[in-house]
Design an enzyme around this catalytic site. Sequence first.
Site, PDB file in Angstrom:
ATOM      1  N   LEU A 118       0.470   9.739  -1.802  1.00 43.49           N
ATOM      2  CA  LEU A 118       1.402   8.713  -1.344  1.00 43.49           C
ATOM      3  C   LEU A 118       1.020   8.155   0.026  1.00 43.49           C
ATOM      4  CD1 LEU A 118       4.797  10.357  -2.367  1.00 43.49           C
ATOM      5  CD2 LEU A 118       3.302   8.875  -3.723  1.00 43.49           C
ATOM      6  N   HIS A 119       1.166   6.824   0.148  1.00 44.27           N
ATOM      7  CA  HIS A 119       0.951   6.125   1.407  1.00 44.27           C
ATOM      8  C   HIS A 119       2.184   5.272   1.698  1.00 44.27           C
ATOM      9  CE1 HIS A 119       0.098   2.716  -1.177  1.00 44.27           C
ATOM     10  NE2 HIS A 119      -0.944   3.323  -1.699  1.00 44.27           N
ATOM     11  N   HIS A 157       3.787   3.254  -1.164  1.00 42.31           N
ATOM     12  CA  HIS A 157       4.674   4.022  -2.031  1.00 42.31           C
ATOM     13  C   HIS A 157       6.023   4.270  -1.355  1.00 42.31           C
ATOM     14  CE1 HIS A 157       0.649   5.559  -3.570  1.00 42.31           C
ATOM     15  NE2 HIS A 157       1.199   5.034  -4.653  1.00 42.31           N
TER      16      HIS A 157
END
EC number: 6.3.2.1
Length: 281
Positions: A31-32, A35
């Site tokens: 996740l970044h 997201h």
Amino acid sequence: MTLPVVLGTIASARETLRGKDVALVPTLGALHDGHLALVDRALELRGTVVASIFVNPLQFGTGEDLEKYPRTLEDDLAKLGERGVAFVFAPSVEEMYPDGVAETRVTAGRVGDTLEGRSRPGHFDGVLTVVAKLLNAVQPGVAVFGQKDAQQVFLVKRMVRDLNFPVSIEVIETVRAEDGLALSSRNQFLNPAERRAARVIPRALEAAESAAERGIDAVVAAAQGALMGEPLVELDYLRLVDPSTFGPLDDGYRGPATVLIAARVGTTRLIDNAPILLGRR
């Protein structure tokens, strides 16, 4: 901070979430901030947010990076916990596909064979199949997606409409880094020189938007001109489509359009897009 409860089976997801007002954020993990922007919107929309983390083998073709795709569950859970996500649906491949490769699949049709589908045969059949399974497992009232994957969003929305899923699809704008590059889990594979080169992709979209009032040919020429200035970027496709059909535009078309770019920078393949208004000031 409280970590989300991890639900590893379809049965546990259905039992735990029954009767709850759920928003689903489907992800492959790693996740970044893109997201997390989806998560933030989901938290605004519903009382209970479920993020799914599942690296779906059906959407990876031969020679693609299924094994290389980053798997960072502990870090992902910490990020989601900081945001206040209550549940994570993180099934195994065996849970999602207990009989091995799924013989029954959702097909993406003609649009699914174009653009990304042409470059990655079968990709969208795999995407729609797993999204359908996630919707059936979690049974949310709304699912949140990002506009960066414009063709995927179009196909998911069409599937939901065509197959009468009782869910609404919420789409948020592409989240970008300070240098303009669309956030993607694949950006981490770019070395510093490639990262600098990749910035030409959002610049090409900006050039396309600046030329929009002059029509299709001007848009294509402007975007191509920007891209040709960067030798490390190998263009796969540059297309304009009708956002309501994802089909090609007639000559002289005036109105909303989507500019789509796919390019390889080193060994990393990136996609991006932008909405424009053709032929109007």
